[in-house]
Design a protein around this motif. Structure first.
Motif, PDB file in Angstrom:
ATOM      1  N   GLY A 126      48.774  78.659 110.229  1.00 60.82           N
ATOM      2  CA  GLY A 126      49.727  78.175 111.853  1.00 60.82           C
ATOM      3  C   GLY A 126      50.296  76.798 111.518  1.00 60.82           C
ATOM      4  O   GLY A 126      50.922  76.216 112.738  1.00 60.82           O
ATOM      5  N   MET A 127      50.869  75.622 110.789  1.00 62.13           N
ATOM      6  CA  MET A 127      51.585  75.190 110.493  1.00 62.13           C
ATOM      7  C   MET A 127      53.513  75.644 110.908  1.00 62.13           C
ATOM      8  O   MET A 127      53.610  76.182 110.701  1.00 62.13           O
ATOM      9  CB  MET A 127      51.787  74.005 108.944  1.00 62.13           C
ATOM     10  CG  MET A 127      50.327  73.737 108.510  1.00 62.13           C
ATOM     11  SD  MET A 127      49.334  72.230 109.752  1.00 62.13           S
ATOM     12  CE  MET A 127      48.303  72.078 108.751  1.00 62.13           C
ATOM     13  N   GLU A 128      53.974  74.701 111.818  1.00 65.80           N
ATOM     14  CA  GLU A 128      54.807  74.916 112.086  1.00 65.80           C
ATOM     15  C   GLU A 128      56.126  74.052 111.260  1.00 65.80           C
ATOM     16  O   GLU A 128      55.711  73.671 110.933  1.00 65.80           O
ATOM     17  CB  GLU A 128      55.226  74.446 113.598  1.00 65.80           C
ATOM     18  CG  GLU A 128      54.012  74.757 114.159  1.00 65.80           C
ATOM     19  CD  GLU A 128      54.330  74.231 114.927  1.00 65.80           C
ATOM     20  OE1 GLU A 128      54.432  73.522 116.358  1.00 65.80           O
ATOM     21  OE2 GLU A 128      52.979  74.789 117.234  1.00 65.80           O
ATOM     22  N   ASP A 129      57.368  74.843 111.466  1.00 66.94           N
ATOM     23  CA  ASP A 129      58.478  74.647 111.129  1.00 66.94           C
ATOM     24  C   ASP A 129      58.631  73.890 109.224  1.00 66.94           C
ATOM     25  O   ASP A 129      58.897  72.853 108.742  1.00 66.94           O
ATOM     26  CB  ASP A 129      59.328  73.307 111.533  1.00 66.94           C
ATOM     27  CG  ASP A 129      61.007  73.460 111.468  1.00 66.94           C
ATOM     28  OD1 ASP A 129      61.902  74.139 110.846  1.00 66.94           O
ATOM     29  OD2 ASP A 129      61.356  71.721 111.597  1.00 66.94           O
ATOM     30  N   VAL A 130      57.578  75.331 108.474  1.00 67.54           N
ATOM     31  CA  VAL A 130      57.658  74.608 107.269  1.00 67.54           C
ATOM     32  C   VAL A 130      59.010  75.218 107.192  1.00 67.54           C
ATOM     33  O   VAL A 130      59.641  76.265 106.656  1.00 67.54           O
ATOM     34  CB  VAL A 130      56.601  75.620 106.698  1.00 67.54           C
ATOM     35  CG1 VAL A 130      56.038  75.540 105.194  1.00 67.54           C
ATOM     36  CG2 VAL A 130      55.015  75.224 107.526  1.00 67.54           C
ATOM     37  N   GLN A 131      59.291  74.355 105.416  1.00 67.19           N
ATOM     38  CA  GLN A 131      60.291  73.902 105.238  1.00 67.19           C
ATOM     39  C   GLN A 131      60.637  73.718 103.718  1.00 67.19           C
ATOM     40  O   GLN A 131      59.849  72.961 102.980  1.00 67.19           O
ATOM     41  CB  GLN A 131      61.580  73.333 105.496  1.00 67.19           C
ATOM     42  CG  GLN A 131      61.782  73.699 106.850  1.00 67.19           C
ATOM     43  CD  GLN A 131      63.300  72.463 107.805  1.00 67.19           C
ATOM     44  OE1 GLN A 131      64.241  72.114 107.196  1.00 67.19           O
ATOM     45  NE2 GLN A 131      62.555  71.814 108.689  1.00 67.19           N
ATOM     46  N   ILE A 132      60.838  74.418 102.638  1.00 65.29           N
ATOM     47  CA  ILE A 132      60.648  74.423 101.621  1.00 65.29           C
ATOM     48  C   ILE A 132      62.137  73.735 101.055  1.00 65.29           C
ATOM     49  O   ILE A 132      62.586  75.243 100.517  1.00 65.29           O
ATOM     50  CB  ILE A 132      59.885  75.605 100.644  1.00 65.29           C
ATOM     51  CG1 ILE A 132      58.620  76.173 100.876  1.00 65.29           C
ATOM     52  CG2 ILE A 132      59.645  74.895  99.056  1.00 65.29           C
ATOM     53  CD1 ILE A 132      58.413  77.415 100.082  1.00 65.29           C
ATOM     54  N   ILE A 133      61.578  72.659 100.557  1.00 63.58           N
ATOM     55  CA  ILE A 133      63.139  72.260  99.714  1.00 63.58           C
ATOM     56  C   ILE A 133      63.034  72.091  98.434  1.00 63.58           C
ATOM     57  O   ILE A 133      62.673  71.476  98.009  1.00 63.58           O
ATOM     58  CB  ILE A 133      63.949  70.907 100.548  1.00 63.58           C
ATOM     59  CG1 ILE A 133      63.909  70.918 102.015  1.00 63.58           C
ATOM     60  CG2 ILE A 133      65.268  70.360  99.953  1.00 63.58           C
ATOM     61  CD1 ILE A 133      63.772  70.177 103.164  1.00 63.58           C
ATOM     62  N   THR A 134      64.020  72.677  97.693  1.00 67.64           N
ATOM     63  CA  THR A 134      63.581  72.668  96.147  1.00 67.64           C
ATOM     64  C   THR A 134      65.773  71.766  95.822  1.00 67.64           C
ATOM     65  O   THR A 134      64.648  71.712  94.081  1.00 67.64           O
ATOM     66  CB  THR A 134      64.173  74.085  95.626  1.00 67.64           C
ATOM     67  OG1 THR A 134      64.725  74.759  96.067  1.00 67.64           O
ATOM     68  CG2 THR A 134      62.334  74.541  96.013  1.00 67.64           C
ATOM     69  N   GLY A 135      66.041  72.028  96.607  1.00 66.47           N
ATOM     70  CA  GLY A 135      67.130  70.952  96.129  1.00 66.47           C
ATOM     71  C   GLY A 135      67.734  69.840  95.676  1.00 66.47           C
ATOM     72  O   GLY A 135      68.781  68.940  95.298  1.00 66.47           O
ATOM     73  N   ALA A 136      66.621  69.061  96.417  1.00 70.70           N
ATOM     74  CA  ALA A 136      66.352  67.832  96.640  1.00 70.70           C
ATOM     75  C   ALA A 136      66.371  66.750  95.097  1.00 70.70           C
ATOM     76  O   ALA A 136      66.001  67.734  94.215  1.00 70.70           O
ATOM     77  CB  ALA A 136      65.762  67.071  97.764  1.00 70.70           C
ATOM     78  N   LYS A 137      66.226  65.655  95.054  1.00 71.01           N
ATOM     79  CA  LYS A 137      66.140  64.932  93.790  1.00 71.01           C
ATOM     80  C   LYS A 137      64.771  65.009  93.159  1.00 71.01           C
ATOM     81  O   LYS A 137      63.917  65.526  92.658  1.00 71.01           O
ATOM     82  CB  LYS A 137      66.914  63.498  94.158  1.00 71.01           C
ATOM     83  CG  LYS A 137      65.795  62.600  92.771  1.00 71.01           C
ATOM     84  CD  LYS A 137      66.688  60.919  92.923  1.00 71.01           C
ATOM     85  CE  LYS A 137      66.437  60.723  91.398  1.00 71.01           C
ATOM     86  NZ  LYS A 137      64.948  60.131  90.479  1.00 71.01           N
TER      87      LYS A 137
END
Length: 692
Positions: A126-137
């Motif tokens: 139930g966590m909100e606004d889950v974003q997976i950012i794989t393009g960062a350093k």
């Protein structure tokens, strides 16, 4: 006539946007030295900024609670993993309400796969606004915990960041002015919108490095990475020197106060020779570009901003060169975009000019794009209530409590529904497990029957095919074979010798009978096997009926304990459907409880304001008492108040006067008291008294 500046090449629009930088580059900017009175006027505002950004115990507890939850629910799912906190919050150099940075160390992990798996886990929780950012350093998963309201970043195997945090923490412990200046600078950078690496300006970490570099140059702190004993570790096939010598002391102990340090920070950084120097706290503040080997590459930020090309080239590297203290090949300004670089320099010059001109700290930190900071908790949590009447606030409180009651009933209904579905799923799973042996036998028998049916059909087809080709039964074939054989092998009567044609026909018939006999015998064997299989099949079907009866009996006994399942189709698929319902209800419950948390917080805020207005001195009495009961600090009812003050304000809500409190004493203890103190104890010296 061109509307662009001949010196900087900036258009009139950009001249207006970067007016301080433009004036500096054209030699028209003057930075004055502020008077002592102006500097004295900064003391209290800076102290207020520092105190307002101190981390409250409630935030520490929220982070600890969330950390323990993630440790159990996420980190424990990966063998050999370790979850650690890092970043400004851990080093003590963060603003209040900053992100919660976590590092999950997993040996030989595929970072992107792990992050995707963690993202799925977090969504399920139930966590909100889950974003997976794989393009960062450093790939991360970002999310918001609705219960605590914390913004969290989780990275994988970001081990060097843990050492960076330890280094910054050591600097913060070396001198209190490190934390004070860092908070003031970050407060200014946040409000002036130059502390957002995602949008092309410097990160909070980079501003911390700039603060430490300045304090090294001012003689406030020493270089904690110098010394003969070195500590080198290997990460990702590269060596990193992570030496930290906390015993190092500055050669000159500066006694400059926070106001003077802030002034020199803005002035020195605004007029810094970026063309020839690199910020390097590893080397005690700065080193030359020649020594570092970092060129100020073209095109510059001005070149790109002034470019008339539809797609201008990428900006050169190392313009605002800031070396990472451990990863010496990493320039912290690599995230800065052309407009971001110009804005940073312009804002530093603006701050230096305003300080010299006698502007207030509030004016220097005037918020740019206030919409960005709308989610930040205001320092004064009663800011929207001060202009409202008591009746209006009371009405708001009653409305909030009504919403809480309605939401509470909804939560109870959801919890009841969840428990019901959970009970059904567990009961079904229990019945399936209890009857699993019978179900296995039943399944095995069915599989055997199905396979045997196929075999019976094949044998029957082969037998019937042979019988259709060979018309004569086997006993007739054998009789005929015997007769023909006898005719072919008996002694010939020379007076009755058969013709050659007749003899050929006899031999041909004999051979045909032999072939027919082989087929007939095969058909007979197939028929015998067919009978055996049919007999076995009947026995297995009887067994199947017995298993079904036993299963039904066992299920009936179990259903007597759980009558709700009587009309249900009990199978694994049905259990799965109930499990999914439980998960969906659990998700809804998390959302509702998050809403309840916000409503309770709002109700507490409204109630605290009403109590504060009705008794302005109560909060001060609770919070102003020092050890020994001395010292009350007066505060007007209209003064700012934070969440930390609410706990003190509400501390007396459930308390009773000490005179009314009665301590229960057991009869046994009371009797012992009447007898006197019978334990070994030291009496008064020289005062031996005879007891009656």
């Amino acid at each position: 006539m061109s509307d662009k500046c001949e010196v900087t090449g900036l258009s009139q629009e950009n001249v207006s946007k970067f007016q301080y930088l433009h004036s500096y580059l054209t030699g028209a900017l003057e930075i004055s030295e502020p008077s002592s009175d102006v500097l004295a006027g900064f003391v209290k505002p800076l102290q207020n900024t520092i105190s307002s950004h101190s981390i409250h115990n409630s935030e520490i507890k929220r982070k600890e609670s969330l950390f323990n939850h993630l440790k159990k629910s996420v980190a424990s799912k990966f063998a050999g993993s370790k979850l650690s906190a890092f970043g400004s919050a851990e080093s003590g150099l963060s603003l209040k309400g900053g992100d919660f940075d976590l590092c999950l160390q997993i040996p030989d992990a595929n970072e992107k796969k792990v992050l995707k798996k963690i993202g799925g886990m977090l969504r399920g929780q139930g966590m909100e606004d889950v974003q997976i950012i794989t393009g960062a350093k450093v790939p991360i998963v970002k999310f918001i915990d609705p219960r605590s309201g914390l913004h969290v970043d989780i990275s994988i195997n970001n081990t060097l960041a843990l050492h960076n945090t330890r280094l910054l923490s050591s600097y913060a412990s070396a001198d209190s002015r490190v934390k004070e200046l860092a908070i003031c600078v970050k407060h200014w950078a946040l409000h002036r919108n130059v502390s957002d690496s995602v949008n092309g300006t410097l990160s909070s970490y980079a501003w911390s490095i700039l603060v430490i570099s300045h304090l090294q140059e001012q003689g406030v702190v020493a270089n904690l990475q110098s010394g003969d004993d070195r500590v080198v570790i290997e990460l990702d096939d590269s060596d990193f020197d992570i030496t930290i010598n906390e015993e190092n002391k500055p050669e000159v102990n500066s006694d400059a106060n926070i106001t003077n340090l802030l002034l020199s920070f803005f002035t020195n950084l605004a007029t810094r020779d970026w063309e020839n120097s690199v910020v390097s706290i590893r080397n005690g503040g700065s080193i030359s570009r020649k020594e570092k080997g970092w060129k100020n590459e073209n095109p510059s930020a001005l070149d790109i901003l002034n470019s008339e090309k539809e797609h201008p080239p990428r900006m050169g590297e190392h313009h605002l060169a800031i070396e990472d203290p451990f990863d010496q090949d990493h320039d912290l300004c690599r995230v800065v975009r052309p407009e971001g670089e110009l804005r940073i320099r312009d804002e530093l010059l603006r701050a230096a000019v305003l300080l010299g001109n006698g502007s207030t700290w509030k004016e220097i930190c005037e918020t740019v794009d206030s919409e960005r900071l709308k989610n930040l908790e205001p320092v004064d949590i009663f800011h929207d209530l001060r202009d409202k009447s008591t009746e209006s606030v009371q009405s708001m409180l009653e409305k909030t409590r009504g919403e809480m009651d309605a939401l509470d009933r909804r939560i109870d209904a959801l919890e009841s529904e969840r428990q019901s579905n959970l009970r059904m799923a567990r009961a079904m799973r229990g019945i399936i497990e209890e009857t699993s042996d019978l179900r296995k036998e039943h399944k095995s028998t069915i599989v055997g029957i199905k396979g045997r049916n196929t075999e019976i059909d094949d044998i029957k087809k082969k037998r019937d095919k042979i019988n259709s080709d060979v018309i004569l039964p086997i006993h007739m074939i054998e009789d005929e074979l015997s007769k023909v054989y006898k005719r072919l092998t008996e002694e010939l009567d020379i007076h009755r010798v058969p013709s050659l044609k007749k003899e050929k026909e006899q031999f041909s018939w004999f051979m045909e009978l032999q072939a027919m006999h082989g087929k007939a015998r095969e058909a007979s064997e197939l028929h015998q096997k067919f009978i055996e299989l049919v007999t076995l099949q009947k026995e297995e079907i009887k067994k199947l009926k017995i298993y079904e009866t036993q299963h039904d009996d066992a299920t009936s006994k179990l259903l007597e304990q759980e009558p709700l399942l009587k009309d249900k189709n009990i199978n694994s698929k049905e259990v799965g459907s109930y499990d999914r319902r439980v998960q969906n209800i659990q998700k809804a419950l998390r959302q509702r409880r998050g809403e309840m948390h916000k409503l309770r917080r709002e109700a507490g805020r409204l109630d605290a304001w009403l109590r504060k207005k009705s008794n302005p001195q109560q909060g001060n009495r609770n919070r102003g008492k020092r050890k020994g009961g001395k010292g009350n600090r007066k505060q007007e009812s209209s003064g700012p108040m934070t969440l930390g003050d609410i706990s003190g304000l509400l501390s007396g809500m459930s308390s009773e006067p000490s005179a009314k409190r009665t301590r229960k004493v057991s009869s046994k203890k009371a009797g012992m008291r009447k007898m006197g103190n019978l334990s070994a104890h030291r009496g008064s010296r020289g005062q031996l008294k005879k007891k009656d």
